[in-house]
Each structure stands twice: as C-alpha cells, then as structure tokens.
Design a protein around this motif. Structure first.
Motif, short mmCIF file in Angstrom:
data_model
loop_
_atom_site.label_atom_id
_atom_site.label_comp_id
_atom_site.label_asym_id
_atom_site.label_seq_id
_atom_site.Cartn_x
_atom_site.Cartn_y
_atom_site.Cartn_z
N GLY A 113 0.79 -1.22 0.00
CA GLY A 113 0.00 0.00 0.00
C GLY A 113 0.83 1.28 0.00
O GLY A 113 0.59 2.18 -0.83
N PRO A 114 1.82 1.42 0.89
CA PRO A 114 2.64 2.64 0.90
C PRO A 114 3.39 2.86 -0.42
O PRO A 114 3.58 4.01 -0.84
CB PRO A 114 3.62 2.39 2.05
CG PRO A 114 2.89 1.46 2.96
CD PRO A 114 2.12 0.56 2.05
N ASP A 117 0.95 4.33 -2.74
CA ASP A 117 0.65 5.71 -2.36
C ASP A 117 1.75 6.66 -2.86
O ASP A 117 1.45 7.74 -3.39
CB ASP A 117 0.53 5.83 -0.84
CG ASP A 117 -0.72 5.13 -0.30
OD1 ASP A 117 -1.63 4.85 -1.10
OD2 ASP A 117 -0.76 4.85 0.91
N VAL A 118 3.01 6.26 -2.69
CA VAL A 118 4.12 7.09 -3.16
C VAL A 118 4.09 7.21 -4.67
O VAL A 118 4.34 8.28 -5.24
CB VAL A 118 5.48 6.51 -2.69
CG1 VAL A 118 6.64 7.29 -3.33
CG2 VAL A 118 5.59 6.57 -1.18
N PHE A 119 3.76 6.11 -5.34
CA PHE A 119 3.67 6.11 -6.80
C PHE A 119 2.61 7.12 -7.27
O PHE A 119 2.87 7.94 -8.15
CB PHE A 119 3.32 4.71 -7.30
CG PHE A 119 3.04 4.62 -8.78
CD1 PHE A 119 4.08 4.43 -9.68
CD2 PHE A 119 1.75 4.73 -9.27
CE1 PHE A 119 3.82 4.35 -11.05
CE2 PHE A 119 1.48 4.66 -10.63
CZ PHE A 119 2.53 4.47 -11.52
N GLU A 120 1.42 7.05 -6.68
CA GLU A 120 0.34 7.93 -7.09
C GLU A 120 0.68 9.39 -6.78
O GLU A 120 0.40 10.29 -7.59
CB GLU A 120 -0.96 7.53 -6.39
CG GLU A 120 -1.48 6.14 -6.76
CD GLU A 120 -1.84 6.00 -8.23
OE1 GLU A 120 -1.97 7.04 -8.92
OE2 GLU A 120 -1.99 4.86 -8.70
N LEU A 139 9.48 2.36 -5.24
CA LEU A 139 10.17 1.17 -4.74
C LEU A 139 11.41 1.55 -3.95
O LEU A 139 11.72 0.94 -2.91
CB LEU A 139 10.55 0.25 -5.91
CG LEU A 139 9.39 -0.48 -6.60
CD1 LEU A 139 9.88 -1.15 -7.88
CD2 LEU A 139 8.78 -1.52 -5.67
N ASP A 140 12.13 2.55 -4.44
CA ASP A 140 13.34 3.00 -3.75
C ASP A 140 12.98 3.52 -2.36
O ASP A 140 13.67 3.24 -1.39
CB ASP A 140 14.01 4.10 -4.57
CG ASP A 140 15.53 4.11 -4.39
OD1 ASP A 140 16.12 3.01 -4.31
OD2 ASP A 140 16.11 5.20 -4.32
N GLN A 180 2.06 -8.70 -9.71
CA GLN A 180 0.75 -8.19 -10.09
C GLN A 180 0.63 -6.69 -9.79
O GLN A 180 0.03 -5.93 -10.56
CB GLN A 180 -0.34 -8.95 -9.34
CG GLN A 180 -0.47 -10.40 -9.76
CD GLN A 180 -1.45 -11.18 -8.89
OE1 GLN A 180 -2.27 -10.59 -8.17
NE2 GLN A 180 -1.37 -12.50 -8.94
N MET A 181 1.22 -6.26 -8.65
CA MET A 181 1.20 -4.84 -8.31
C MET A 181 1.97 -4.02 -9.34
O MET A 181 1.50 -2.96 -9.78
CB MET A 181 1.80 -4.61 -6.93
CG MET A 181 1.89 -3.15 -6.53
SD MET A 181 3.03 -2.81 -5.17
CE MET A 181 4.63 -3.16 -5.95
#
Length: 217
Positions: A113-114, A117-120, A139-140, A180-181
């Motif tokens: 989830g986090p 959230d960072v991606f969005e 991811l980093d 999948q994510m």
C-alpha cells in the motif's frame, strides 16, 4: 571502529548493493574517497563476508591486472533493514491457518500500500514523469534499492534489495502478488525474470515497450 568509519563502510556496502559502483575506482569516484580508503573498507567488508569479489577485464580496458568487481552477499544484505523475520513468518503461518489464503493477500496489500501511495503522489506532482520513473522512486522509498534502464523494446527494472526476501522464500506467493502490483501500476504486462527470494542476486523484471500499431490497408 569509529562512528564515522562505520558510516563510510556502510555507504560503501550500500553503493555495492545498489550497484551504483562495483569496483574500487568507481566507488572512490562516487563516494568522494581516496582509492586507498576504499580498498581498506573493501578488504574489511570482504573479510567479514559481507561482499564477494571476482576478477573482471573490460573489453575496452588496457592490458594489465583485471579489475576486481564486488557484489554484496546474503550476509551483507542482512546489514540493511529487513521488514520481516522469523517471528513474522510464524505470524503469517498463523494468519493463513486462521483466515486462509485471503489472509496473505490482505497482508500483501497492506505491505504494498505505501508503495502504491508514493507512486500515485509522484505521478500527481509531476505529470511529465513516466510510470516507470514513478515506480522506481516508489520502490526506492520502500527500501528496494530500485533502478531501471532501457533494454531492447522496453525497460528492465532491477530491485537490488528485498525487505521481505526471508518471508518470500517461504511464501513465493508474495513475489507473484508483487508482480501483479507492478503490472497494475504500470498498466502493462510485465515479466519477472529473477528474484532475490529464489536465490538470484537481483529481482529483475522486464517491462515491454508500447506496441506500435500499424494501419492495415
């Protein structure tokens, strides 16, 4: 060992793990250290079993002694944050026994989830940023030491560290859920080529490029 020296040694180990640099010369330039200082740290890290070395001669290199290329070991990875350990694996086993397979799915969603959230947030703040760039940043931030570079007709995503590798060795479904994510965030099919949990040095994922559509007459 002095605190400053221990910190520098950890920086050297981190650069090797992320493959920002893999030779003494590269590390010296990247970290702003002398070659002698870097070699001292490399010798200590190798003696402790935190890194391994192999000889490598570049095609473009002049004749002479081949350079040593360094890679982090499993023991070296343990120096960095691990999100789960033996206790977590036991807790997951109990969760699955109680809630069934859906319990692992729910746990994976909470862990990833986090990252989502960072991606969005990254995509919202910079519309020019590509999905691959936003994913690497997310991811980093999650401790995966990620990078990506163009390869063939797409991109190759590399994760040089896996905070959940210990648990994923027991529950490979975590790797499948992570794949999948990645596909969901990139809105693209992806192909997982290697994983740290399965004994590979790096988690590697191929991201195919957009398909060029040609008009059919």
């Amino acid at each position: 060992m002095k605190t400053s020296e221990a910190s520098t040694r950890q920086r050297v180990l981190g650069a090797i793990m992320a493959q920002d640099a893999t030779t003494a010369t590269e590390l010296a330039g990247l970290l702003g250290l002398t070659s002698a200082a870097v070699r001292r740290h490399l010798e200590a890290l190798e003696d402790e079993g935190l890194i391994g070395a192999r000889q490598h001669r570049s095609r473009d290199a002049a004749r002479g002694r081949p350079a040593k290329v360094f890679a982090i070991s499993d023991k070296g990875r343990d120096q960095f944050h691990q999100a789960y350990g033996e206790l977590a694996a036991q807790a997951i086993a109990q969760l699955i026994a109680t809630a069934g397979p859906d319990g692992l799915d729910s746990l994976a969603k909470a862990h990833f989830g986090p990252i989502q959230d960072v991606f969005e947030a990254s995509r919202s703040s910079d519309a020019r940023q590509s999905r691959v760039e936003a994913l690497v940043a997310a991811l980093d931030a999650g401790g995966y030491a990620a990078d990506a570079h163009p390869l063939g007709n797409g991109d190759q995503l590399c994760q040089h560290h896996c905070p959940v590798a210990d648990v994923a060795r027991i529950y490979p479904e975590l790797c499948e859920l992570e794949t999948q994510m990645l596909a969901s965030l990139l809105e693209s099919h992806v192909q997982r080529l290697a994983t740290i949990a399965h004994g590979d040095g790096v988690c590697t994922t191929h991201i195919p490029g957009p398909v060029e559509r040609k008009n059919i007459q």
